[in-house]
Motif scaffolding. Structure first.
Motif, mmCIF file in Angstrom:
data_model
loop_
_atom_site.group_PDB
_atom_site.id
_atom_site.type_symbol
_atom_site.label_atom_id
_atom_site.label_comp_id
_atom_site.label_asym_id
_atom_site.label_seq_id
_atom_site.Cartn_x
_atom_site.Cartn_y
_atom_site.Cartn_z
ATOM 1 N N PHE A 1 0.864 -1.174 0.000
ATOM 2 C CA PHE A 1 0.000 0.000 0.000
ATOM 3 C C PHE A 1 0.903 1.227 0.000
ATOM 4 O O PHE A 1 1.958 1.235 0.632
ATOM 5 C CB PHE A 1 -0.893 0.035 1.254
ATOM 6 C CG PHE A 1 -2.119 -0.805 1.122
ATOM 7 C CD1 PHE A 1 -3.273 -0.292 0.540
ATOM 8 C CD2 PHE A 1 -2.133 -2.109 1.575
ATOM 9 C CE1 PHE A 1 -4.409 -1.069 0.418
ATOM 10 C CE2 PHE A 1 -3.259 -2.895 1.462
ATOM 11 C CZ PHE A 1 -4.406 -2.371 0.877
ATOM 12 N N ASP A 2 0.477 2.270 -0.683
ATOM 13 C CA ASP A 2 1.234 3.505 -0.745
ATOM 14 C C ASP A 2 0.671 4.494 0.271
ATOM 15 O O ASP A 2 -0.520 4.480 0.581
ATOM 16 C CB ASP A 2 1.154 4.101 -2.160
ATOM 17 C CG ASP A 2 2.250 5.114 -2.423
ATOM 18 O OD1 ASP A 2 3.209 5.198 -1.636
ATOM 19 O OD2 ASP A 2 2.142 5.837 -3.430
ATOM 20 N N CYS A 3 1.529 5.356 0.787
ATOM 21 C CA CYS A 3 1.130 6.411 1.712
ATOM 22 C C CYS A 3 0.692 7.612 0.878
ATOM 23 O O CYS A 3 1.401 8.044 -0.036
ATOM 24 C CB CYS A 3 2.311 6.776 2.596
ATOM 25 S SG CYS A 3 1.960 8.070 3.797
ATOM 26 N N VAL A 4 -0.485 8.150 1.173
ATOM 27 C CA VAL A 4 -1.015 9.279 0.414
ATOM 28 C C VAL A 4 -1.136 10.485 1.340
ATOM 29 O O VAL A 4 -1.807 10.413 2.366
ATOM 30 C CB VAL A 4 -2.393 8.949 -0.196
ATOM 31 C CG1 VAL A 4 -2.969 10.150 -0.916
ATOM 32 C CG2 VAL A 4 -2.287 7.759 -1.130
ATOM 33 N N ASN A 5 -0.470 11.564 0.982
ATOM 34 C CA ASN A 5 -0.613 12.825 1.702
ATOM 35 C C ASN A 5 -1.569 13.691 0.898
ATOM 36 O O ASN A 5 -1.320 13.974 -0.268
ATOM 37 C CB ASN A 5 0.733 13.521 1.872
ATOM 38 C CG ASN A 5 1.637 12.755 2.816
ATOM 39 O OD1 ASN A 5 1.218 12.393 3.908
ATOM 40 N ND2 ASN A 5 2.859 12.478 2.388
ATOM 41 N N GLY A 6 -2.672 14.052 1.496
ATOM 42 C CA GLY A 6 -3.695 14.817 0.793
ATOM 43 C C GLY A 6 -4.970 14.011 0.743
ATOM 44 O O GLY A 6 -5.093 12.961 1.384
ATOM 45 N N PRO A 7 -5.915 14.477 -0.055
ATOM 46 C CA PRO A 7 -7.207 13.788 -0.094
ATOM 47 C C PRO A 7 -7.112 12.416 -0.767
ATOM 48 O O PRO A 7 -6.226 12.167 -1.582
ATOM 49 C CB PRO A 7 -8.092 14.735 -0.924
ATOM 50 C CG PRO A 7 -7.134 15.554 -1.730
ATOM 51 C CD PRO A 7 -5.869 15.654 -0.914
ATOM 52 N N ALA A 8 -8.038 11.546 -0.381
ATOM 53 C CA ALA A 8 -8.125 10.220 -1.013
ATOM 54 C C ALA A 8 -8.462 10.386 -2.487
ATOM 55 O O ALA A 8 -9.057 11.399 -2.889
ATOM 56 C CB ALA A 8 -9.196 9.381 -0.315
ATOM 57 N N PRO A 9 -8.106 9.421 -3.311
ATOM 58 C CA PRO A 9 -8.448 9.503 -4.734
ATOM 59 C C PRO A 9 -9.960 9.599 -4.928
ATOM 60 O O PRO A 9 -10.734 9.047 -4.145
ATOM 61 C CB PRO A 9 -7.919 8.187 -5.317
ATOM 62 C CG PRO A 9 -6.984 7.643 -4.296
ATOM 63 C CD PRO A 9 -7.407 8.192 -2.978
ATOM 64 N N ALA A 10 -10.359 10.298 -5.973
ATOM 65 C CA ALA A 10 -11.773 10.424 -6.308
ATOM 66 C C ALA A 10 -12.201 9.243 -7.174
ATOM 67 O O ALA A 10 -11.366 8.512 -7.707
ATOM 68 C CB ALA A 10 -12.012 11.731 -7.056
ATOM 69 N N VAL A 11 -13.495 9.077 -7.310
ATOM 70 C CA VAL A 11 -14.042 8.073 -8.224
ATOM 71 C C VAL A 11 -13.550 8.418 -9.631
ATOM 72 O O VAL A 11 -13.514 9.593 -10.014
ATOM 73 C CB VAL A 11 -15.588 8.071 -8.161
ATOM 74 C CG1 VAL A 11 -16.183 7.198 -9.241
ATOM 75 C CG2 VAL A 11 -16.056 7.629 -6.780
ATOM 76 N N ALA A 12 -13.143 7.409 -10.390
ATOM 77 C CA ALA A 12 -12.615 7.632 -11.737
ATOM 78 C C ALA A 12 -13.681 8.253 -12.629
ATOM 79 O O ALA A 12 -14.850 7.888 -12.570
ATOM 80 C CB ALA A 12 -12.126 6.320 -12.336
ATOM 81 N N GLY A 13 -13.264 9.181 -13.453
ATOM 82 C CA GLY A 13 -14.183 9.885 -14.343
ATOM 83 C C GLY A 13 -14.497 9.103 -15.604
ATOM 84 O O GLY A 13 -13.896 8.054 -15.886
#
Length: 171
Positions: free
Chosen positions: A112-124
């Motif tokens: 798993f990768d560490c994400v700084n900031g908001p979670a990914p959005a639903v794909a467009g």
């Protein structure tokens, strides 16, 4: 002066016109109609697969039909993002950000990768759809789309299964 019969006739004509107008309005709303000549919704592109499998040495990006999971598969590895999760986020040592939304599979294995900031959005809708039951391969990595999530593995079977409710490291 208008007679009672004339008034009734006009009321009947008005009722018919109002009914026709309502029917036309409902038909237009249901069909998604906009202004005349305006294009309707554009369908999402689909990842091109031949038979049950597409194989490529080029990077391939796709999303599952729900849009919640999106992946990029390349000869160098796989990255998948998931917008909404129902499982407890895994612990990533040294991570001060969010975990559980970005998964990596490469020559070093699965993580798993560490994400700084908001979670990914639903794909467009601009991300091609990998229909359920379809598979994409790029280099040694293969991802398969199913109604219960996505499974991505390397040639040795190392990888993961990912869904909104759970994830599992493979093998």
């Amino acid at each position: 002066m208008a007679t009672q019969r004339t008034v009734r006739t006009w009321m009947a004509v008005d009722a018919v016109l109002v009914t026709v107008l309502l029917v036309l309005l409902v038909v237009r709303l249901v069909s998604g109609g906009g202004s005349p000549g305006e294009a309707g919704p554009t369908p999402s592109p689909t990842v091109q697969v031949q038979g049950p499998t597409a194989s490529s040495s080029q990077p391939v990006s796709f999303r599952l039909p729900s849009g919640n999971i999106a992946c990029s598969v390349a000869p160098s590895g796989v990255t998948c993002t998931i917008a909404n999760i129902a499982y407890p986020p895994p612990v990533v040592p040294g991570c001060d950000g969010d975990t559980g939304h970005v998964l990596l599979l490469n020559g070093d294995g699965f993580a798993f990768d560490c994400v700084n900031g908001p979670a990914p959005a639903v794909a467009g809708d601009d991300v091609p759809v990998l229909e359920y039951g379809s598979t994409v391969t790029s280099g040694p990595y293969t991802c398969s789309s199913a109604t219960n999530g996505v499974t991505c593995t390397d040639d040795e079977g190392v990888g993961f299964t990912l869904a909104r409710a759970a994830w599992q490291e493979l093998p």
